[in-house]
Write an enzyme that holds these catalytic residues in place. Sequence first.
Site, PDB file in Angstrom:
ATOM      1  N   CYS A  31       0.853  -1.184   0.000  1.00 13.26           N
ATOM      2  CA  CYS A  31       0.000   0.000   0.000  1.00 13.26           C
ATOM      3  C   CYS A  31       0.886   1.229   0.000  1.00 13.26           C
ATOM      4  O   CYS A  31       1.737   1.367   0.874  1.00 13.26           O
ATOM      5  CB  CYS A  31      -0.893  -0.004   1.238  1.00 13.26           C
ATOM      6  SG  CYS A  31      -1.973   1.431   1.364  1.00 13.26           S
ATOM      7  N   TRP A  32       0.686   2.091  -0.971  1.00 13.09           N
ATOM      8  CA  TRP A  32       1.532   3.268  -1.117  1.00 13.09           C
ATOM      9  C   TRP A  32       0.971   4.472  -0.359  1.00 13.09           C
ATOM     10  O   TRP A  32       1.605   5.516  -0.344  1.00 13.09           O
ATOM     11  CB  TRP A  32       1.660   3.612  -2.605  1.00 13.09           C
ATOM     12  CG  TRP A  32       2.854   4.391  -3.021  1.00 13.09           C
ATOM     13  CD1 TRP A  32       4.127   4.296  -2.520  1.00 13.09           C
ATOM     14  CD2 TRP A  32       2.893   5.358  -4.073  1.00 13.09           C
ATOM     15  NE1 TRP A  32       4.967   5.152  -3.212  1.00 13.09           N
ATOM     16  CE2 TRP A  32       4.235   5.817  -4.168  1.00 13.09           C
ATOM     17  CE3 TRP A  32       1.957   5.894  -4.949  1.00 13.09           C
ATOM     18  CZ2 TRP A  32       4.647   6.775  -5.097  1.00 13.09           C
ATOM     19  CZ3 TRP A  32       2.366   6.842  -5.877  1.00 13.09           C
ATOM     20  CH2 TRP A  32       3.693   7.281  -5.948  1.00 13.09           C
ATOM     21  N   GLU A  33      -0.196   4.303   0.226  1.00 11.97           N
ATOM     22  CA  GLU A  33      -0.926   5.398   0.863  1.00 11.97           C
ATOM     23  C   GLU A  33      -1.285   6.447  -0.164  1.00 11.97           C
ATOM     24  O   GLU A  33      -1.218   7.646   0.112  1.00 11.97           O
ATOM     25  CB  GLU A  33      -0.100   6.108   1.934  1.00 11.97           C
ATOM     26  CG  GLU A  33       0.692   5.238   2.830  1.00 11.97           C
ATOM     27  CD  GLU A  33       1.717   6.076   3.586  1.00 11.97           C
ATOM     28  OE1 GLU A  33       2.464   5.469   4.349  1.00 11.97           O
ATOM     29  OE2 GLU A  33       1.760   7.309   3.403  1.00 11.97           O
ATOM     30  N   ARG A  69       5.871   1.905   1.517  1.00 12.58           N
ATOM     31  CA  ARG A  69       6.196   3.316   1.395  1.00 12.58           C
ATOM     32  C   ARG A  69       7.498   3.471   0.639  1.00 12.58           C
ATOM     33  O   ARG A  69       8.519   3.970   1.140  1.00 12.58           O
ATOM     34  CB  ARG A  69       6.264   3.983   2.770  1.00 12.58           C
ATOM     35  CG  ARG A  69       6.567   5.464   2.684  1.00 12.58           C
ATOM     36  CD  ARG A  69       5.346   6.377   2.655  1.00 12.58           C
ATOM     37  NE  ARG A  69       4.553   6.273   1.463  1.00 12.58           N
ATOM     38  CZ  ARG A  69       4.841   6.887   0.309  1.00 12.58           C
ATOM     39  NH1 ARG A  69       5.915   7.621   0.202  1.00 12.58           N
ATOM     40  NH2 ARG A  69       4.046   6.737  -0.713  1.00 12.58           N
ATOM     41  N   THR A  70       7.485   3.047  -0.618  1.00 13.80           N
ATOM     42  CA  THR A  70       8.629   3.265  -1.488  1.00 13.80           C
ATOM     43  C   THR A  70       8.516   4.664  -2.068  1.00 13.80           C
ATOM     44  O   THR A  70       7.422   5.209  -2.161  1.00 13.80           O
ATOM     45  CB  THR A  70       8.616   2.235  -2.625  1.00 13.80           C
ATOM     46  OG1 THR A  70       7.261   2.082  -3.093  1.00 13.80           O
ATOM     47  CG2 THR A  70       9.116   0.886  -2.155  1.00 13.80           C
TER      48      THR A  70
END
Lengths: 262, 153, 610
Positions: B42-44, C213-214
Amino acid sequence: MFVHNPFAALPASIPPIAKQTYVAVMFLLVVCGTLFDLAHKGSASYFFRHRRAVSFGARRRVSTGEATALAVETLVVSVLGAGEFCGMWRRITHILTMYGFVLYVLTTAIMVFAYPTAAAPGPAVVAELWYLGALLVCIGGYWFWFLQRVDVAAEGQSRFRLVRADLFVVSLLASATFALIWAGLQGAGSDVWANVFFGLYLLASTALFASVPWSKFAHMFYKPAAAFQRRIEQANGFRGNLPAPADRPATFGSARRQPQNY
Amino acid sequence: MPTFVYMTSCDGCGYCVDICPSDIMHIDTTYRRAYNVEPNMCWECYSCVKACPQQAIDCRGYADFAPLGHSVRVLREEEKATVSWRIKFRDGREKNFVSPIRTTPWGSIKGPSEYAPPSAAAMSSQELAHEPEGLKVDVLPTLARSRLKKGLV
Amino acid sequence: MSRKTVFVDADILVVGGGMGGCGATYESRYWGRDLKIVCVEKANIERSGAVAQGLYAINCYMGMHWNENQPEDHVRYARNDLMGLVREDLGYDIARHVDATVHKFEEWGLPIMRDPKTGRYQREGKWQIMIHGESYKPIVAEAARKAASEVYNRIMVTHLLMDSRHPNRVAGAVGFNVRNGDFHVFRAKAVIVAAGGASHIFKPRAAGEGMGRTWYAPWSSASAYALPILAGAKMTQMENRIVLTRFKDGYGPVGAYFLHLKTYTQNAYGQDYEAFWRDSIEKLVGDYVNHHPVPTCLRNHALLEEVKAGRGPIRMVTKEAFKDPHKETVGWENFLGMTVGQAVVWASQNIDPKETNPELTTSEPYVMGSHATCSGAWASGPEDYAPAEYQWGYNRMMTVEGLFGAGDTIGGTAHKFSSGSFTEGRIAAKAAVKYVMERSKDRPEISEAEYTQLRKVIYQPLENYRIGRNEIVGGTVSPSYLLPLHGLQRLEKIMDEYVGGISSHYTTNEPLLTRGLELLAMLKEDLALLGASDLHQLQRAWELQHRVLASECVTQHTLFRQETRWPGYYYRADHPHLDDKDWHCFTLSRYDSQTGRWDMEKAPVYHIID
């Protein structure tokens, strides 16, 4: 054809008290099942803990009058109008199924408690409403089941896949479908098959009401409570930590389309 | 900060499943409501949060490094062409922001076929669609091949 | 298992519906009014790609009509930042068209901030303009939908198809429907690959939930590289991985901070450290240290050295700037419109830049083609001025006929960002339309044998899991199949330890690279044993396949370039200096999928002007 009271037309060997006891037990199963679900999962505790957190984060007090008005709004919009569904077609099938279910259950209770014998089967309109209720359940329910279920419509799962989330709607549809078939066969005079479907109808209905701790049945009680709580949070400024709506005119239209998915 | 779905607000409409760029919003088999199946992918991006018509989706910062008690929630209002954010710190401080997201009505873009078809001359030139007017200069810049100098090696 | 096969015929197939793909779709329709333009995307074009959460700036805009910049200025800037090695012809081509793209975005409805004094676009820096870009992608996707004949969402393209009658010519693509598992066969006269670059090939700093969170989107699974590599296209600069200095943990952007808020960095003791490292950098790269602005990699290098010397954490000094309410708003909205996660990190740790100077860090390496980096396919340049070595046909066509590229897919074109990628999509599209029209009598043919074989390969992980699952009681550990996540973590560990990841401070050498290739070879063999429990896992399996192939390419290129051209991105400890004598050139590779061999060569660099 679909005008006779099927409970009154059951064999005399089944006394009215048996039918009434069954209905009463089903009702108790729902009550006890819901209470058990609340206690076992602690969802009531969660709900009240959340309310306490909200009251700390609230910006203003909501008066009793205001709260009452919000409760009425919840009843009318969220419960009677199925307002918790954002999709128009979901709302429609839910309304069909919901009112059908209410009609079906209420007329069952009336026929079983007030008109349980063949000697006094009661006014035809009660039975007719029972058939109508079961029919509405089937229309709304099958439509939902085959076309609208999000795991089918959005996820591409097979229409015939069965998972635990289907327990409520499948047992409800089975109960209504078997009920109609049983009553139809009974009316046509084919006793053996009528009894078979009566047996299936009993199984499905028992499954429906006994599975409350495992199915989504109790959510019909939780959702209105959550909808009311949400309205309170809008009114007292907590808003679930959401920002306030922007103070701008709504002149841009909307791009929102039904999910196309695949 | 992966997403999660509020049980009592989700009505299982599938908008989040439809929009998620990572294909991680799916339908739970017990409640037929949405949930994030792969928070570590999940990248937000908040696409699902913004798409949910019931505001039933929220985010909690990644467990690796985000202490609990914070909240960053959004209200994207297409009809007003605005996006509003409410940031709450763990210690309770709050910051609010509102921004425009579009200046024209949704669906109003003129499709490329609605323009006059390009001429053969335009086709064989280096100009792209709507040029040179779209560049707001008279002529599309070009180079003389003779200006290019071979580098070392 | 009975699966439907869906055949789709197209004149132009655009693979990938991100910025590059949407640009290609739009422009294809403009020039090919009667052509069938099909765009295929593994997610949903409404929010797919790197711009899913929006952007707060457009980082490639000349402002020619305001005499702010000319295209050759941008080429000099990109060349300078990449230590001399960019495709100046391709870069000039993007720079000369990009203004028109940005003006079109504004016309479509993208809110671009204006300087209240001049009325011009509000500049963040020399090349960057500030936008309220939360809906940047939906706006661009709307334009693409109005152009395409068909948009296929949730179809993952796994392989390109080649022409059965002409070697080295593309004929289409195959893939699978992520929702219902249908097999899709696309037949096309031209294919434009505008897929995502490579995140998650090096082990990230956060290894748990935080893996998500890349800096670059986790769904950028290197399809931009794997698809052309498998088709036999030459790749360039794949060693040129990028490392970014960003805010800690959230990887929030720093551009607006440096340029608009005028913040600056300090070590843990409040000292300005960059000047301290100047001389040692000069020993590594010579005169490049004097270039202005300081190349991105060299700024990274200084920060890295400072941290290694034990004077971290490095902080961004924000306390003064944030006293200005306008700057404070910009500082936060910068994240909300582009990297919400950074706002979350600060909210969770009670970091208010008015009171604290937030930490910075260098990220794990990424390989992509549209930022301060330019890995990708080797493409033919613009016909009007590209030198002979850079031109063999249509603009943006790779070394495979009929195969075009845009965005991350194309190498040598640094600093194009979102607007430049969209523009490159437009450039590729016009060229593809010309190609299709000029070849109208000669359509490629796909081979049933080829796609039937590929079909078996594509769904194999589902079979592997279904059958292999019978061996064990439960859980994730099986001796006979590998879950996609297992393969991903193994890949990331190999790349991290052997090819210059964070655990070695981005340092590698020939023995390490050679060993890395051995381990990658075993991983590649194990990919035949991937086990996917459902279609979502099947997508993850193919994303891994693309990542592994791209990683192998990256490792080959890193081995081939025997110098350290970009200290701060990575270091060859056995060749620690910049070597303009032997290595002022591009590296090219070509993969033979039959033999598994990589052929490496050099290509010359042409400069526009001194």
